[in-house]
Structure formats: C-alpha cells, structure tokens
Write an enzyme that holds these catalytic residues in place. Structure first.
Site, PDB file in Angstrom:
ATOM      1  N   HIS A   1       0.530  -1.327  -0.087  1.00  0.00           N
ATOM      2  CA  HIS A   1       0.109  -0.004   0.121  1.00  0.00           C
ATOM      3  C   HIS A   1       0.719   1.411  -0.022  1.00  0.00           C
ATOM      4  O   HIS A   1       1.988   1.441   0.673  1.00  0.00           O
ATOM      5  CB  HIS A   1      -0.897   0.220   1.360  1.00  0.00           C
ATOM      6  CG  HIS A   1      -1.883   1.169   1.420  1.00  0.00           C
ATOM      7  ND1 HIS A   1      -2.989   1.413   0.465  1.00  0.00           N
ATOM      8  CD2 HIS A   1      -2.054   2.222   2.081  1.00  0.00           C
ATOM      9  CE1 HIS A   1      -3.568   2.393   0.776  1.00  0.00           C
ATOM     10  NE2 HIS A   1      -3.065   3.033   1.762  1.00  0.00           N
TER      11      HIS A   1
ATOM     12  N   ASP B   1      -7.571  -2.549   3.439  1.00  0.00           N
ATOM     13  CA  ASP B   1      -6.122  -2.118   3.759  1.00  0.00           C
ATOM     14  C   ASP B   1      -6.074  -2.129   5.505  1.00  0.00           C
ATOM     15  O   ASP B   1      -5.246  -1.363   6.179  1.00  0.00           O
ATOM     16  CB  ASP B   1      -5.861  -0.653   3.443  1.00  0.00           C
ATOM     17  CG  ASP B   1      -5.777  -0.678   1.870  1.00  0.00           C
ATOM     18  OD1 ASP B   1      -5.379  -1.901   1.134  1.00  0.00           O
ATOM     19  OD2 ASP B   1      -5.989   0.153   1.412  1.00  0.00           O
TER      20      ASP B   1
END
Ligand code: GRF
Length: 194
Positions: free
Chosen positions: A110, A146
């Site tokens: 990420h 996430d």
C-alpha cells in the site's frame, strides 16, 4: 522453494521488482513465481512480465459479478498451490470468502501508512496533505480494506517533491525494495505445508 502467485491489474512494476529480487536479490533461492494473474486485458504489466519469463494468465474481471469472479480466481489459484498470494497493484477488492480461503497467506503493498490512509490514491493523499515523508506499508490482507496486520513499513522522503509524478517515482523506488524484503521475511516465518 516457496510458490508465489502474483495478482496485478496495471503497470506491474512491483511484479517486475519481485521477479528481479528472485533472480538476484532477497528472494533468490527462497521463492519463485508460479504464475502472475491479471484481471485486465490491457494491463501494461502483462508484456513486461512475460518479457522476463514470468508466466502470465489473463482472467478478465470486466462485466463479471464479484463472487462469481472470485470463485473463478480461486479455482485458478488452486491449480498453482501457492504458499503466498502477492497483490501487486491488484485493483479488485477480494471477497471475504476468498480471503478466508488463504488465511494469512495474502500480502499487499500500500502506498501509504495504512493507519492513516486506506484505499486508492495514496500518493495523491500524501501530496494533498503536504507530507514531508510518507510510509509505504506491506501488510497481510484480511477482510477489511487495507486493515490487515503490518509486515514492514518504509519511509519515502518527499521533501522538495512538487509533482505527483515525482512523489510516485520516489514512492515506487521504495516499494520495489521493501516488498521483496517483506516477502522474504514473511516466507521465512510461514509454517510449512499448511
Ligand atoms: C503501487 O503504488 C502499489 O502500492 C499500489 O498500486 C501500485 C501498483 O503499481 N497497491 P505497479 O502496478 O506495481 O507498478
């Protein structure tokens, strides 16, 4: 040798970096890419990866319902018995059932600190917030967006970066290094034969 399957949707620079780290880097002798699966027929990464000798399968997701697609993806993945599924710019959210099929065996990168920013446009977010430094995060994938446990974080120095292109260039340089390291770390800690 640990078996990786890499999922990607676009440019594929992280996929290329992982293959490079297998050829000579932290993943040498530790892992190999059994296959890379792409959900978009027009992804630039397809040719880049094939040029490096990575077997790429294209499984288009366009027009397919998520559950139905995930079932097809699951069936495809099982053909390769992966030790680890590596998301490298995979733009689809995986269904909870899919994630539960590979507990602690799916990893993602990420472009931001996942505690501060989730979802798309991590570099734009860093720029809009005038961050002097952003943190790239490698994390396990759980059922949230996430939200999975962090494996490694690495800083990107953004001082003096005035364009999104420059922010992204610096970020990707860090991503490419940290992803291979994090995968090596994770593989070394995985229980065997699970
Ligand atoms: C990277 O910034 C990654 O962090 C994010 O998607 C982007 C993929 O880039 N998840 P690439 O396709 O690997 O070049």
């Amino acid at each position: 040798m640990n078996r990786l399957v890499v999922l990607f949707s676009g440019r594929g620079s992280n996929l290329v970096a992982i293959q490079d780290a297998i050829v000579s880097g932290p993943l040498a002798g530790l892992a190999r890419i059994e296959a890379a699966i792409c959900n978009r027929v027009d992804a630039g990464g397809i040719e880049r990866a094939r040029a490096l000798g990575v077997a790429v399968e294209v499984l288009p997701s366009k027009g397919r319902a998520r559950d139905e697609y995930d079932e097809a993806l699951l069936a495809k993945l099982r053909e390769y018995s992966p030790d680890l599924i590596v998301l490298a710019g995979w733009m689809l959210i995986l269904s909870p059932g899919f994630v539960r099929s590979f507990p602690s065996r799916i990893v993602n990168i990420h472009p931001a600190d996942t505690r501060l920013h989730q979802g798309l446009h991590g570099y734009e977010w860093a720029m809009e917030n005038r961050l002097q430094e952003t943190l790239v995060t490698v994390h396990l994938v759980d059922e949230g967006l996430d939200t999975g446990p962090m494996i490694l974080r690495a800083p990107v120095d953004l001082r003096g970066a005035t364009t999104i292109g420059e922010v992204e260039r610096r970020g990707l340089e860090v991503e490419h290094e940290v992803y291979a390291k994090a995968i090596a770390q994770l593989l070394s800690s995985l229980p065997k034969g699970a």
